[in-house]
Write an enzyme that holds these catalytic residues in place. Structure first.
Site, PDB file in Angstrom:
ATOM      1  CG  ASN A  44      -2.074  -1.021   1.027  1.00 40.47           C
ATOM      2  OD1 ASN A  44      -2.344  -1.491  -0.072  1.00 40.47           O
ATOM      3  ND2 ASN A  44      -2.712  -1.379   2.134  1.00 40.47           N
ATOM      4  CB  CYS A  76     -10.994  -6.756  -2.263  1.00 47.83           C
ATOM      5  SG  CYS A  76      -9.448  -7.674  -2.282  1.00 47.83           S
ATOM      6  NE  ARG A 102     -12.285  -0.974  -1.470  1.00 45.00           N
ATOM      7  CZ  ARG A 102     -11.131  -1.656  -1.420  1.00 45.00           C
ATOM      8  NH1 ARG A 102     -10.250  -1.386  -0.488  1.00 45.00           N
ATOM      9  NH2 ARG A 102     -10.869  -2.601  -2.287  1.00 45.00           N
ATOM     10  NE  ARG A 149      -5.500  -7.639  -5.523  1.00 40.79           N
ATOM     11  CZ  ARG A 149      -6.206  -7.004  -4.585  1.00 40.79           C
ATOM     12  NH1 ARG A 149      -7.037  -7.669  -3.825  1.00 40.79           N
ATOM     13  NH2 ARG A 149      -6.077  -5.705  -4.422  1.00 40.79           N
TER      14      ARG A 149
END
Length: 428
Positions: free
Chosen positions: A23, A127, A132, A407
């Site tokens: 991230n 995902c 989001r 991932r």
């Protein structure tokens, strides 16, 4: 399709090196679009999402060298070293076929718009853990002077007069929107203030890299970032911060077996209130040279609520639920970030977990023993929760759809095997 087989009941004990944070690495790679010089990043994890974003950047015209810069070799860095050169961008369209695989692809929008004045980016995938929306990204860019419309699933953005500074107040904390606006503001004219900005270590890592590239940013690590736009950014070398989510996930994997691990490269100060929650559940931590030592002899119930950093991360909610499923007593886990992030619950219950859902809260009553079963991963963090449960369970657990796991976790089976886990990948 690959599966992971785990024969539980083995106490974990050993040393694992934590990889670079996915991230953090993804926005850092996107930051290469802000300059025509070379940006060299070290300590990148070898993950599917890194490969996906690399393909996206290459199709934009970024020259990418996965062998990287040899000068990093002597600096104690691990993982991939990648050099990115965006001097010759061929197009500013991010196509659906690549963007649909990963939500972080939306992070090319701000840099492309700031440097080239236009961008066409497909609405992202990722995902399936709930809504989001990218609304905050788009509204923020509009406040910086962008003209934006949606056309057949694409965000079409232009800044005919260039981007300009503005005050952007986020109605709620968004890591992605903070990162997109931070990169765009670095090349905007004038001063930009991002209020209620995300404070995650990954955001700090991006800001520090941008400063190394010549950006002017004040308030790094706080909820208010002030960016004085510059005409041009230059190249830099930057090491990606260690992955705090992998760190805590591995801590919980060992704790589920009542074991102990030393995690090299880990930083306890990056875990925020997650450390407090894990300590409340009976885990103990010690800073050691080069990392953190984690130990657990007995687990007890604990209450957890996910919150923006430095609160307990939503990306650790599934893992701690698997951990607390065998704790002494009851635990209450409340998910306040995403509305659909309990999809792992039915799979854990197949293994004998006692979990009752009440809206956005889950009551977890610890059981003496979970039992192996065939289970299916529904998303990245849910897949890790099933691995943790499998390590603690009696018998064999077969985790399917492990492409989710790939991932976000690099060489997980090898890392856990080195500490005594009976775990293997089965390729079909």
């Amino acid at each position: 399709m690959d599966k992971i087989a785990i024969r539980g009941g083995k106490r974990l004990n050993g040393t694992i090196r934590v990889g670079g944070a996915k991230n953090a690495a993804l926005p850092l790679m996107c930051a290469s679009l802000l300059t025509d010089d070379v940006l060299t990043l070290s300590n990148l994890p070898r993950l599917a999402d890194i490969t996906t974003l690399a393909k996206l950047l290459v199709q934009h015209g970024v020259a990418l060298d996965m062998n990287g810069d040899e000068s990093f070799k002597g600096e104690g860095c691990h993982g991939l070293t990648v050099s990115l050169n965006a001097a010759n961008i061929e197009n500013t369209t991010a196509p659906y076929d690549l963007v649909r695989k990963m939500r972080a692809s939306i992070l090319v929008l701000g840099p492309l718009l700031a440097r080239f004045g236009n961008a066409r980016v497909s609405l992202p995938g990722g995902c399936a853990i709930g809504t989001r929306p990218v609304d905050l990204h788009l509204k923020g860019l509009q406040q910086l002077g962008a003209e934006i419309e949606l056309d057949q699933g694409y965000v079409v953005a232009s800044a005919p007069n260039g981007l300009h500074g503005a005050e952007v107040v986020f109605p709620f904390v968004s890591v992605g929107a903070t990162e997109n606006l931070l990169m765009a503001a670095a090349l905007a004219k004038g001063t930009t203030r991002l209020v209620n900005a995300a404070r995650e270590p990954e955001v700090v890592d991006l800001a520090e890299c941008l400063v190394a590239m010549g950006a002017k940013i004040d308030g790094i690590g706080s909820d208010t970032l002030t960016i004085e736009g510059v005409e041009r950014l230059h190249g830099a070398k930057h090491a990606v911060v260690a992955d705090r989510i992998e760190t805590a996930s591995l801590m919980m994997a060992a704790a589920a077996t009542r074991g102990e691990v030393t995690l090299l490269g880990a930083r306890r100060d990056h875990l925020g209130s997650a450390i407090e929650a894990l300590e409340a559940a009976g885990m103990a931590f010690e800073d050691v040279e080069g990392g953190v030592h984690s130990r657990c002899d007995n687990l007890i119930g604990a209450d957890v609520m996910t919150e923006p950093y430095p609160g307990f991360p939503t990306d650790l909610q599934a893992q701690i639920m698997a951990l607390l499923a065998t704790a002494d007593g009851a635990s209450m886990i409340t998910e306040s970030i995403f509305e659909n992030r309990f999809m792992h619950v039915p799979e854990l219950m197949r293994m004998g977990a006692n979990i009752n859902l009440h809206g956005r809260s889950a009551m977890v009553r610890g059981v003496d023993q979970m039992h192996g079963a065939p289970v299916m991963a529904t998303d990245l963090r849910a897949s890790m929760s099933l691995v943790i449960a499998g390590l603690a369970a009696e018998g064999e657990t077969l985790v399917q759809r492990v492409y989710h796991l790939d991932r976000g976790y690099e060489r997980l089976e090898a890392k856990l095997s080195a500490c005594g886990a009976d775990i293997e990948r089965i390729s079909e």
